[in-house]
Write an enzyme that holds these catalytic residues in place. Sequence first.
Site, PDB file in Angstrom:
ATOM      1  N   LYS A  14      49.977  48.973 -17.464  1.00 49.64           N
ATOM      2  CA  LYS A  14      50.970  49.799 -16.740  1.00 49.64           C
ATOM      3  C   LYS A  14      51.441  49.079 -15.458  1.00 49.64           C
ATOM      4  O   LYS A  14      52.629  49.022 -15.174  1.00 49.64           O
ATOM      5  CB  LYS A  14      50.372  51.172 -16.377  1.00 49.64           C
ATOM      6  CG  LYS A  14      49.897  51.976 -17.582  1.00 49.64           C
ATOM      7  CD  LYS A  14      49.388  53.340 -17.201  1.00 49.64           C
ATOM      8  CE  LYS A  14      48.114  53.352 -16.366  1.00 49.64           C
ATOM      9  NZ  LYS A  14      46.916  52.824 -17.048  1.00 49.64           N
ATOM     10  N   ARG A  89      48.433  62.729 -15.572  1.00 52.19           N
ATOM     11  CA  ARG A  89      47.260  62.500 -16.428  1.00 52.19           C
ATOM     12  C   ARG A  89      46.660  63.801 -16.950  1.00 52.19           C
ATOM     13  O   ARG A  89      45.667  63.762 -17.685  1.00 52.19           O
ATOM     14  CB  ARG A  89      46.159  61.763 -15.661  1.00 52.19           C
ATOM     15  CG  ARG A  89      46.533  60.351 -15.348  1.00 52.19           C
ATOM     16  CD  ARG A  89      45.336  59.569 -14.873  1.00 52.19           C
ATOM     17  NE  ARG A  89      45.815  58.466 -14.094  1.00 52.19           N
ATOM     18  CZ  ARG A  89      45.299  57.256 -14.111  1.00 52.19           C
ATOM     19  NH1 ARG A  89      44.255  56.984 -14.836  1.00 52.19           N
ATOM     20  NH2 ARG A  89      45.811  56.313 -13.366  1.00 52.19           N
ATOM     21  N   ARG A 128      39.640  41.638 -14.773  1.00 52.68           N
ATOM     22  CA  ARG A 128      40.813  41.724 -13.884  1.00 52.68           C
ATOM     23  C   ARG A 128      40.480  41.297 -12.451  1.00 52.68           C
ATOM     24  O   ARG A 128      39.446  41.660 -11.891  1.00 52.68           O
ATOM     25  CB  ARG A 128      41.354  43.157 -13.852  1.00 52.68           C
ATOM     26  CG  ARG A 128      42.450  43.316 -12.779  1.00 52.68           C
ATOM     27  CD  ARG A 128      43.188  44.609 -12.858  1.00 52.68           C
ATOM     28  NE  ARG A 128      42.293  45.740 -12.921  1.00 52.68           N
ATOM     29  CZ  ARG A 128      42.686  46.959 -13.229  1.00 52.68           C
ATOM     30  NH1 ARG A 128      43.948  47.189 -13.520  1.00 52.68           N
ATOM     31  NH2 ARG A 128      41.812  47.943 -13.275  1.00 52.68           N
ATOM     32  N   ARG A 160      38.272  45.119  -8.701  1.00 56.62           N
ATOM     33  CA  ARG A 160      38.305  46.531  -8.299  1.00 56.62           C
ATOM     34  C   ARG A 160      36.930  47.160  -8.501  1.00 56.62           C
ATOM     35  O   ARG A 160      36.255  46.857  -9.487  1.00 56.62           O
ATOM     36  CB  ARG A 160      39.343  47.283  -9.148  1.00 56.62           C
ATOM     37  CG  ARG A 160      40.638  47.515  -8.402  1.00 56.62           C
ATOM     38  CD  ARG A 160      41.739  48.079  -9.230  1.00 56.62           C
ATOM     39  NE  ARG A 160      41.425  49.241 -10.048  1.00 56.62           N
ATOM     40  CZ  ARG A 160      42.329  49.853 -10.809  1.00 56.62           C
ATOM     41  NH1 ARG A 160      43.578  49.424 -10.830  1.00 56.62           N
ATOM     42  NH2 ARG A 160      41.998  50.891 -11.545  1.00 56.62           N
ATOM     43  N   ARG A 171      36.072  55.585 -17.580  1.00 57.68           N
ATOM     44  CA  ARG A 171      37.538  55.741 -17.491  1.00 57.68           C
ATOM     45  C   ARG A 171      38.150  55.857 -18.881  1.00 57.68           C
ATOM     46  O   ARG A 171      39.073  56.641 -19.092  1.00 57.68           O
ATOM     47  CB  ARG A 171      38.140  54.542 -16.739  1.00 57.68           C
ATOM     48  CG  ARG A 171      37.898  54.617 -15.243  1.00 57.68           C
ATOM     49  CD  ARG A 171      38.031  53.273 -14.578  1.00 57.68           C
ATOM     50  NE  ARG A 171      39.365  52.723 -14.679  1.00 57.68           N
ATOM     51  CZ  ARG A 171      39.648  51.433 -14.491  1.00 57.68           C
ATOM     52  NH1 ARG A 171      38.669  50.576 -14.212  1.00 57.68           N
ATOM     53  NH2 ARG A 171      40.875  51.011 -14.586  1.00 57.68           N
TER      54      ARG A 171
HETATM   55  P1  AP5 Z   1      47.039  46.294 -15.559  1.00 54.51           P
HETATM   56  O1  AP5 Z   1      48.499  46.020 -15.613  1.00 54.51           O
HETATM   57  O2  AP5 Z   1      46.350  46.310 -14.249  1.00 54.51           O
HETATM   58  O3  AP5 Z   1      46.718  47.624 -16.397  1.00 54.51           O
HETATM   59  P2  AP5 Z   1      46.833  49.154 -15.960  1.00 54.51           P
HETATM   60  O4  AP5 Z   1      47.267  49.917 -17.169  1.00 54.51           O
HETATM   61  O5  AP5 Z   1      47.658  49.287 -14.723  1.00 54.51           O
HETATM   62  O6  AP5 Z   1      45.308  49.445 -15.704  1.00 54.51           O
HETATM   63  P3  AP5 Z   1      44.622  50.299 -14.530  1.00 54.51           P
HETATM   64  O7  AP5 Z   1      43.175  49.915 -14.559  1.00 54.51           O
HETATM   65  O8  AP5 Z   1      45.356  50.146 -13.241  1.00 54.51           O
HETATM   66  O9  AP5 Z   1      44.807  51.723 -15.077  1.00 54.51           O
HETATM   67  P4  AP5 Z   1      44.026  52.969 -14.642  1.00 54.51           P
HETATM   68  O10 AP5 Z   1      44.894  54.013 -15.186  1.00 54.51           O
HETATM   69  O11 AP5 Z   1      42.617  53.022 -15.069  1.00 54.51           O
HETATM   70  O12 AP5 Z   1      43.907  52.814 -13.050  1.00 54.51           O
HETATM   71  P5  AP5 Z   1      44.724  53.446 -11.868  1.00 54.51           P
HETATM   72  O13 AP5 Z   1      44.749  52.501 -10.759  1.00 54.51           O
HETATM   73  O14 AP5 Z   1      45.996  54.022 -12.348  1.00 54.51           O
HETATM   74  O15 AP5 Z   1      46.329  45.217 -16.498  1.00 54.51           O
HETATM   75  C1  AP5 Z   1      44.911  45.149 -16.580  1.00 54.51           C
HETATM   76  C2  AP5 Z   1      44.465  43.694 -16.779  1.00 54.51           C
HETATM   77  O16 AP5 Z   1      45.007  43.220 -18.025  1.00 54.51           O
HETATM   78  C3  AP5 Z   1      44.948  42.710 -15.699  1.00 54.51           C
HETATM   79  O17 AP5 Z   1      43.977  41.731 -15.512  1.00 54.51           O
HETATM   80  C4  AP5 Z   1      46.215  42.085 -16.319  1.00 54.51           C
HETATM   81  O18 AP5 Z   1      46.438  40.784 -15.802  1.00 54.51           O
HETATM   82  C5  AP5 Z   1      45.839  42.073 -17.798  1.00 54.51           C
HETATM   83  N1  AP5 Z   1      47.014  42.225 -18.685  1.00 54.51           N
HETATM   84  C6  AP5 Z   1      48.082  43.037 -18.509  1.00 54.51           C
HETATM   85  N2  AP5 Z   1      48.941  42.926 -19.544  1.00 54.51           N
HETATM   86  C7  AP5 Z   1      48.380  42.024 -20.401  1.00 54.51           C
HETATM   87  C8  AP5 Z   1      48.780  41.480 -21.659  1.00 54.51           C
HETATM   88  N3  AP5 Z   1      49.936  41.827 -22.255  1.00 54.51           N
HETATM   89  N4  AP5 Z   1      47.944  40.601 -22.260  1.00 54.51           N
HETATM   90  C9  AP5 Z   1      46.782  40.216 -21.664  1.00 54.51           C
HETATM   91  N5  AP5 Z   1      46.347  40.690 -20.470  1.00 54.51           N
HETATM   92  C10 AP5 Z   1      47.138  41.582 -19.857  1.00 54.51           C
HETATM   93  O19 AP5 Z   1      43.766  54.678 -11.477  1.00 54.51           O
HETATM   94  C11 AP5 Z   1      42.493  54.415 -10.915  1.00 54.51           C
HETATM   95  C12 AP5 Z   1      41.763  55.712 -10.657  1.00 54.51           C
HETATM   96  O20 AP5 Z   1      42.526  56.518  -9.728  1.00 54.51           O
HETATM   97  C13 AP5 Z   1      41.565  56.635 -11.869  1.00 54.51           C
HETATM   98  O21 AP5 Z   1      40.417  56.270 -12.610  1.00 54.51           O
HETATM   99  C14 AP5 Z   1      41.404  57.994 -11.180  1.00 54.51           C
HETATM  100  O22 AP5 Z   1      40.131  58.120 -10.596  1.00 54.51           O
HETATM  101  C15 AP5 Z   1      42.420  57.898 -10.050  1.00 54.51           C
HETATM  102  N6  AP5 Z   1      43.752  58.381 -10.454  1.00 54.51           N
HETATM  103  C16 AP5 Z   1      44.903  57.639 -10.545  1.00 54.51           C
HETATM  104  N7  AP5 Z   1      45.924  58.403 -10.951  1.00 54.51           N
HETATM  105  C17 AP5 Z   1      45.425  59.648 -11.138  1.00 54.51           C
HETATM  106  C18 AP5 Z   1      45.990  60.877 -11.578  1.00 54.51           C
HETATM  107  N8  AP5 Z   1      47.295  60.964 -11.927  1.00 54.51           N
HETATM  108  N9  AP5 Z   1      45.170  61.959 -11.662  1.00 54.51           N
HETATM  109  C19 AP5 Z   1      43.864  61.887 -11.308  1.00 54.51           C
HETATM  110  N10 AP5 Z   1      43.270  60.762 -10.880  1.00 54.51           N
HETATM  111  C20 AP5 Z   1      44.039  59.639 -10.803  1.00 54.51           C
HETATM  112 MG    MG Z   2      47.285  49.957 -12.706  1.00 54.98          MG
END
Ligand code: AP5
Ligand code: MG
Length: 219
Positions: A14, A89, A128, A160, A171
């Site tokens: 994402k 979410r 990552r 992270r 997660r």
């Molecule tokens: P990346 O692009 O970072 O993936 P992502 O989908 O953004 O993964 P996140 O870990 O950020 O998602 P998340 O939903 O768990 O975390 P968030 O910060 O939103 O890519 C990941 C890795 O893969 C990188 O190393 C990248 O280089 C690699 N990659 C990317 N594309 C690739 C490809 N095509 N091929 C190979 N490698 C690739 O949320 C964190 C926490 O915040 C949650 O757990 C929760 O506690 C809280 N939170 C956030 N939003 C909410 C909400 N709406 N409600 C409640 N709690 C929330």
């Molecule tokens: Mg992200």
Amino acid sequence: MLRLILFGAPGSGKGTQSALLVQRYNLIHLSTGDLLRLAIQANTEQGLFAKSFMDAGRLVPDHVVNQIVLEQLKTTLHGKSFILDGFPRTLAQAEMLDAFLLAENQSLSKVFDLKVPESSLVDRLTGRLTCQVCGTLYHASRFGSQPLVCAKDGQPLLKRPDDSMEAVTNRLSVFNQQTAPLKEYYAQKGLLTPVSGEGTPDEVFKRISDVLDGLLKTQ
Ligand code: AP5
Ligand code: MG
């Protein structure tokens, strides 16, 4: 005007795709995960409250997340094209967003569902690395014995806290139980577009941008 949601499991890409979309389509990117991490860094009340949930890989409660997003919808995102990354979410979050857009006489353009097999997700997340200054994302496998610094600004790369194996497992299970059911919500509204998140980031981006270019032609 484009109002997009990027939906997908942790590690589905994402954040990576949002960065590419921002460059091509002049959108404002709103990641609730990034906003919550900023709140933690700034030691705000919301950040202190959210930290234990995030470190454990659990969802931060709806009232906190909805308050943060609503504030952004009313200010930075108002009247602009935007992409929501990691929001909504839960059903309560999706309903808050719908109520806001309805009151503003606006609607969503598309919800992209990034699909990646679970084994790849675990590898992507546990490897990552993020630039602590500019936020560029990397995977540890590209560095070998090289120093872990950002190719853009030479700053150190960090892991992270929620990318430990234990938090990643939580997660993924939270996503499957609490967030994946939202797909049906958007499918019923005719907004959901599944996209394979496998292949290189550029290949995934091409799949998304082909859909968006088609959409923009009809606007
Ligand atoms: P990346 O692009 O970072 O993936 P992502 O989908 O953004 O993964 P996140 O870990 O950020 O998602 P998340 O939903 O768990 O975390 P968030 O910060 O939103 O890519 C990941 C890795 O893969 C990188 O190393 C990248 O280089 C690699 N990659 C990317 N594309 C690739 C490809 N095509 N091929 C190979 N490698 C690739 O949320 C964190 C926490 O915040 C949650 O757990 C929760 O506690 C809280 N939170 C956030 N939003 C909410 C909400 N709406 N409600 C409640 N709690 C929330
Ligand atoms: Mg992200």
